[in-house]
Design a protein around this motif. Structure first.
Motif, PDB file in Angstrom:
ATOM      1  N   PRO A   2      -5.794  -3.373   9.165  1.00 35.25           N
ATOM      2  CA  PRO A   2      -5.143  -3.258   7.951  1.00 35.25           C
ATOM      3  C   PRO A   2      -5.339  -4.380   7.044  1.00 35.25           C
ATOM      4  N   ASP A   3      -5.277  -4.104   5.808  1.00 35.65           N
ATOM      5  CA  ASP A   3      -5.272  -5.289   4.701  1.00 35.65           C
ATOM      6  C   ASP A   3      -3.837  -5.798   4.151  1.00 35.65           C
ATOM      7  N   TYR A   4      -3.351  -6.722   4.925  1.00 30.19           N
ATOM      8  CA  TYR A   4      -1.763  -6.887   4.662  1.00 30.19           C
ATOM      9  C   TYR A   4      -1.622  -7.882   3.299  1.00 30.19           C
ATOM     10  N   ASP A   5      -2.703  -7.906   2.480  1.00 33.02           N
ATOM     11  CA  ASP A   5      -2.685  -8.255   1.174  1.00 33.02           C
ATOM     12  C   ASP A   5      -1.967  -6.942   0.128  1.00 33.02           C
ATOM     13  N   LEU A   6      -2.175  -5.780   0.655  1.00 33.46           N
ATOM     14  CA  LEU A   6      -1.873  -4.870  -0.053  1.00 33.46           C
ATOM     15  C   LEU A   6      -0.065  -4.800   0.235  1.00 33.46           C
ATOM     16  N   LEU A   7       0.488  -4.945   1.661  1.00 37.17           N
ATOM     17  CA  LEU A   7       1.735  -5.270   1.691  1.00 37.17           C
ATOM     18  C   LEU A   7       2.292  -6.427   0.787  1.00 37.17           C
ATOM     19  N   ARG A   8       1.792  -7.513   0.786  1.00 33.75           N
ATOM     20  CA  ARG A   8       2.240  -8.572   0.098  1.00 33.75           C
ATOM     21  C   ARG A   8       2.474  -8.230  -1.295  1.00 33.75           C
ATOM     22  N   ASP A   9       1.465  -7.542  -1.847  1.00 34.64           N
ATOM     23  CA  ASP A   9       1.566  -7.066  -3.031  1.00 34.64           C
ATOM     24  C   ASP A   9       2.549  -6.155  -3.587  1.00 34.64           C
ATOM     25  N   HIS A  10       2.776  -5.270  -2.432  1.00 37.64           N
ATOM     26  CA  HIS A  10       3.942  -4.247  -2.646  1.00 37.64           C
ATOM     27  C   HIS A  10       5.321  -4.852  -2.687  1.00 37.64           C
ATOM     28  N   LEU A  11       5.379  -5.782  -1.770  1.00 37.12           N
ATOM     29  CA  LEU A  11       6.641  -6.585  -1.557  1.00 37.12           C
ATOM     30  C   LEU A  11       7.137  -7.441  -2.667  1.00 37.12           C
ATOM     31  N   SER A  12       5.621  -8.065  -3.339  1.00 38.24           N
ATOM     32  CA  SER A  12       5.965  -9.016  -4.506  1.00 38.24           C
ATOM     33  C   SER A  12       6.461  -8.275  -5.606  1.00 38.24           C
ATOM     34  N   LYS A  13       6.534  -6.838  -5.783  1.00 38.04           N
ATOM     35  CA  LYS A  13       6.902  -5.884  -6.770  1.00 38.04           C
ATOM     36  C   LYS A  13       8.253  -5.496  -6.635  1.00 38.04           C
ATOM     37  N   GLN A  14       8.925  -5.818  -5.501  1.00 35.52           N
ATOM     38  CA  GLN A  14      10.272  -5.259  -5.319  1.00 35.52           C
ATOM     39  C   GLN A  14      11.246  -6.137  -5.998  1.00 35.52           C
ATOM     40  N   THR A  15      12.275  -5.495  -6.350  1.00 30.78           N
ATOM     41  CA  THR A  15      13.477  -6.038  -6.971  1.00 30.78           C
ATOM     42  C   THR A  15      14.723  -6.278  -6.258  1.00 30.78           C
ATOM     43  N   LEU A  16      14.880  -5.456  -5.136  1.00 30.09           N
ATOM     44  CA  LEU A  16      15.827  -5.608  -4.364  1.00 30.09           C
ATOM     45  C   LEU A  16      15.943  -6.650  -3.295  1.00 30.09           C
ATOM     46  N   ASP A  17      17.197  -7.237  -2.884  1.00 35.17           N
ATOM     47  CA  ASP A  17      17.171  -8.347  -2.138  1.00 35.17           C
ATOM     48  C   ASP A  17      17.142  -7.918  -0.642  1.00 35.17           C
ATOM     49  N   GLU A  18      17.401  -6.586  -0.476  1.00 33.15           N
ATOM     50  CA  GLU A  18      17.139  -6.213   0.912  1.00 33.15           C
ATOM     51  C   GLU A  18      16.850  -4.829   1.081  1.00 33.15           C
ATOM     52  N   PHE A  19      16.047  -4.168   1.761  1.00 34.14           N
ATOM     53  CA  PHE A  19      15.625  -2.687   1.795  1.00 34.14           C
ATOM     54  C   PHE A  19      14.598  -2.456   3.258  1.00 34.14           C
ATOM     55  N   VAL A  20      14.615  -1.216   3.598  1.00 31.16           N
ATOM     56  CA  VAL A  20      13.861  -0.860   4.630  1.00 31.16           C
ATOM     57  C   VAL A  20      12.870  -0.123   4.252  1.00 31.16           C
ATOM     58  N   LEU A  21      11.688  -0.276   4.981  1.00 28.40           N
ATOM     59  CA  LEU A  21      10.404   0.664   4.635  1.00 28.40           C
ATOM     60  C   LEU A  21      10.279   1.417   6.245  1.00 28.40           C
ATOM     61  N   SER A  22       9.950   2.685   6.334  1.00 28.52           N
ATOM     62  CA  SER A  22       9.644   2.977   7.616  1.00 28.52           C
ATOM     63  C   SER A  22       8.217   2.640   7.935  1.00 28.52           C
ATOM     64  N   MET A  23       7.713   2.769   9.287  1.00 27.99           N
ATOM     65  CA  MET A  23       6.564   2.495   9.612  1.00 27.99           C
ATOM     66  C   MET A  23       5.573   3.393   8.952  1.00 27.99           C
ATOM     67  N   ASP A  24       5.757   4.804   8.670  1.00 26.59           N
ATOM     68  CA  ASP A  24       4.916   5.638   7.942  1.00 26.59           C
ATOM     69  C   ASP A  24       4.673   5.137   6.370  1.00 26.59           C
ATOM     70  N   GLU A  25       5.973   4.659   5.845  1.00 26.43           N
ATOM     71  CA  GLU A  25       5.656   4.202   4.567  1.00 26.43           C
ATOM     72  C   GLU A  25       4.901   2.853   4.641  1.00 26.43           C
ATOM     73  N   ILE A  26       5.061   1.994   5.492  1.00 25.13           N
ATOM     74  CA  ILE A  26       3.885   0.752   5.655  1.00 25.13           C
ATOM     75  C   ILE A  26       2.811   1.253   5.743  1.00 25.13           C
ATOM     76  N   GLU A  27       2.314   2.283   6.787  1.00 25.26           N
ATOM     77  CA  GLU A  27       0.839   2.689   6.682  1.00 25.26           C
ATOM     78  C   GLU A  27       0.550   3.221   5.571  1.00 25.26           C
ATOM     79  N   ALA A  28       1.240   3.896   4.463  1.00 23.59           N
ATOM     80  CA  ALA A  28       0.821   4.525   3.540  1.00 23.59           C
ATOM     81  C   ALA A  28       0.406   3.454   2.276  1.00 23.59           C
ATOM     82  N   ILE A  29       1.399   2.280   2.407  1.00 24.50           N
ATOM     83  CA  ILE A  29       1.071   1.167   1.547  1.00 24.50           C
ATOM     84  C   ILE A  29      -0.417   0.546   2.017  1.00 24.50           C
ATOM     85  N   LEU A  30      -0.449   0.280   3.290  1.00 26.66           N
ATOM     86  CA  LEU A  30      -1.749  -0.165   3.809  1.00 26.66           C
ATOM     87  C   LEU A  30      -2.927   0.441   3.804  1.00 26.66           C
TER      88      LEU A  30
END
Length: 90
Positions: A2-30
């Motif tokens: 997987p290209d974890y830069d995609l995860l970095r980019d997704h996280l960089s856009k978040q405004t919440l101080d704390e949140f949960v992503l399911s493994m399925d959501e992470i795989e969709a991001i990647l």
């Protein structure tokens, strides 16, 4: 791999101080499957072994988040490093 830069980019856009992503959501991001190792807590936890450089951890750190796998292994909690309130999750 997987290209974890995609995860970095997704996280960089978040405004919440704390949140949960399911493994399925992470795989969709990647747009790729996570390796089997991703279901181990140590694979995600950015504070456990800070000297050990791993692409997924580096992506989280670069986006300003601390990652912790949920105890049941179904997802990952992301908490901003600058978050004022820190709660202990069990």
């Amino acid at each position: 791999m997987p290209d974890y830069d995609l995860l970095r980019d997704h996280l960089s856009k978040q405004t919440l101080d704390e949140f949960v992503l399911s493994m399925d959501e992470i795989e969709a991001i990647l747009d790729d499957a996570l390796p089997r190792a991703s279901f181990r807590a140590s694979w995600w936890e950015t504070e456990r072994a800070p000297d050990e450089k791993m692409a997924q951890r580096e992506a989280c750190i670069a986006a300003g988040y601390i990652a912790t796998r949920l105890p049941d292994g179904t997802g990952v909690r992301f908490r901003k490093k600058t978050a004022k309130s820190v709660r202990k999750w069990v």
